[in-house]
Design a protein around this motif. Structure first.
Motif, short mmCIF file in Angstrom:
data_model
loop_
_atom_site.label_atom_id
_atom_site.label_comp_id
_atom_site.label_asym_id
_atom_site.label_seq_id
_atom_site.Cartn_x
_atom_site.Cartn_y
_atom_site.Cartn_z
N ASN A 40 16.30 -12.67 -6.42
CA ASN A 40 17.47 -12.88 -5.57
C ASN A 40 17.09 -12.60 -4.11
N LYS A 41 17.26 -13.59 -3.27
CA LYS A 41 16.83 -13.46 -1.87
C LYS A 41 17.62 -12.41 -1.10
N GLU A 42 18.95 -12.36 -1.31
CA GLU A 42 19.77 -11.40 -0.56
C GLU A 42 19.38 -9.95 -0.87
N GLU A 43 19.14 -9.66 -2.14
CA GLU A 43 18.73 -8.31 -2.52
C GLU A 43 17.36 -7.98 -1.94
N ALA A 44 16.46 -8.94 -1.97
CA ALA A 44 15.11 -8.73 -1.44
C ALA A 44 15.15 -8.48 0.06
N VAL A 45 16.00 -9.22 0.76
CA VAL A 45 16.14 -9.03 2.21
C VAL A 45 16.69 -7.65 2.52
N LYS A 46 17.59 -7.16 1.68
CA LYS A 46 18.15 -5.81 1.88
C LYS A 46 17.11 -4.72 1.64
N LEU A 47 16.25 -4.92 0.64
CA LEU A 47 15.25 -3.91 0.28
C LEU A 47 14.04 -3.92 1.21
N TYR A 48 13.74 -5.07 1.81
CA TYR A 48 12.53 -5.21 2.61
C TYR A 48 12.41 -4.19 3.76
N PRO A 49 13.47 -3.95 4.56
CA PRO A 49 13.31 -2.96 5.64
C PRO A 49 12.96 -1.56 5.15
N ALA A 50 13.49 -1.17 4.00
CA ALA A 50 13.17 0.16 3.46
C ALA A 50 11.70 0.24 3.06
N VAL A 51 11.20 -0.83 2.44
CA VAL A 51 9.79 -0.86 2.03
C VAL A 51 8.90 -0.89 3.27
N GLN A 52 9.31 -1.65 4.26
CA GLN A 52 8.55 -1.74 5.51
C GLN A 52 8.48 -0.37 6.20
N MET A 54 8.75 2.52 4.74
CA MET A 54 7.90 3.38 3.90
C MET A 54 6.42 3.12 4.20
N LEU A 55 6.04 1.85 4.31
CA LEU A 55 4.66 1.50 4.60
C LEU A 55 4.24 2.04 5.97
N ASP A 56 5.12 1.92 6.95
CA ASP A 56 4.80 2.41 8.29
C ASP A 56 4.62 3.92 8.31
N LYS A 57 5.47 4.63 7.58
CA LYS A 57 5.36 6.09 7.52
C LYS A 57 4.06 6.52 6.86
N LEU A 58 3.69 5.84 5.78
CA LEU A 58 2.46 6.19 5.07
C LEU A 58 1.23 5.86 5.91
N THR A 59 1.34 4.83 6.73
CA THR A 59 0.25 4.49 7.63
C THR A 59 0.10 5.56 8.70
N LYS A 60 1.23 6.01 9.22
CA LYS A 60 1.22 7.02 10.29
C LYS A 60 0.58 8.33 9.81
N THR A 61 0.79 8.66 8.55
CA THR A 61 0.24 9.91 8.01
C THR A 61 -1.09 9.72 7.30
N ASN A 62 -1.70 8.54 7.48
CA ASN A 62 -3.04 8.22 6.95
C ASN A 62 -3.12 8.28 5.43
N ILE A 63 -2.04 7.97 4.75
CA ILE A 63 -2.10 7.89 3.29
C ILE A 63 -2.61 6.52 2.89
N ILE A 64 -2.21 5.49 3.65
CA ILE A 64 -2.79 4.16 3.45
C ILE A 64 -3.30 3.65 4.80
N HIS A 65 -4.23 2.71 4.76
CA HIS A 65 -4.82 2.16 5.97
C HIS A 65 -3.84 1.22 6.65
N LYS A 66 -3.91 1.13 7.97
CA LYS A 66 -2.96 0.31 8.72
C LYS A 66 -3.09 -1.17 8.37
N ASN A 67 -4.31 -1.63 8.08
CA ASN A 67 -4.49 -3.04 7.72
C ASN A 67 -3.91 -3.34 6.34
N LYS A 68 -4.00 -2.37 5.44
CA LYS A 68 -3.39 -2.55 4.11
C LYS A 68 -1.88 -2.69 4.25
#
Length: 84
Positions: A40-52, A54-68
């Protein structure tokens, strides 16, 4: 086995941080998996900012690489755009 007090403490700290990092990395992988499984596109669009965020926070704390993080965000955005 370690011979110094400081190295024993460092081993304890490493164990704690490893558990902490594994938890957040696993949570991120589950969130990405959940988003990829959505049809469902609407649900995915709602969830995407939260996932984004999360990824940015983990990148900032060096848990995952910025390119990943960039690759994941890009592929998820592509996935969402292909949903009908």
């Amino acid at each position: 086995m370690a011979n110094h007090k400081s190295s024993l403490k460092r081993i304890r700290q490493t164990k704690t941080k490893t558990l902490h990092n594994k938890y957040y990395a696993k949570t991120m992988r589950n969130a990405v998996r959940k988003l990829r499984a959505m049809t469902n596109k609407e649900e995915a669009v709602k969830l995407y900012p939260a996932v984004q965020k999360m990824l940015d926070k983990l990148t900032k704390t060096n848990i995952i690489h910025k390119n990943k993080a960039a690759n994941l965000k890009s592929s998820l955005a592509l996935h969402i755009s292909k949903l009908g």
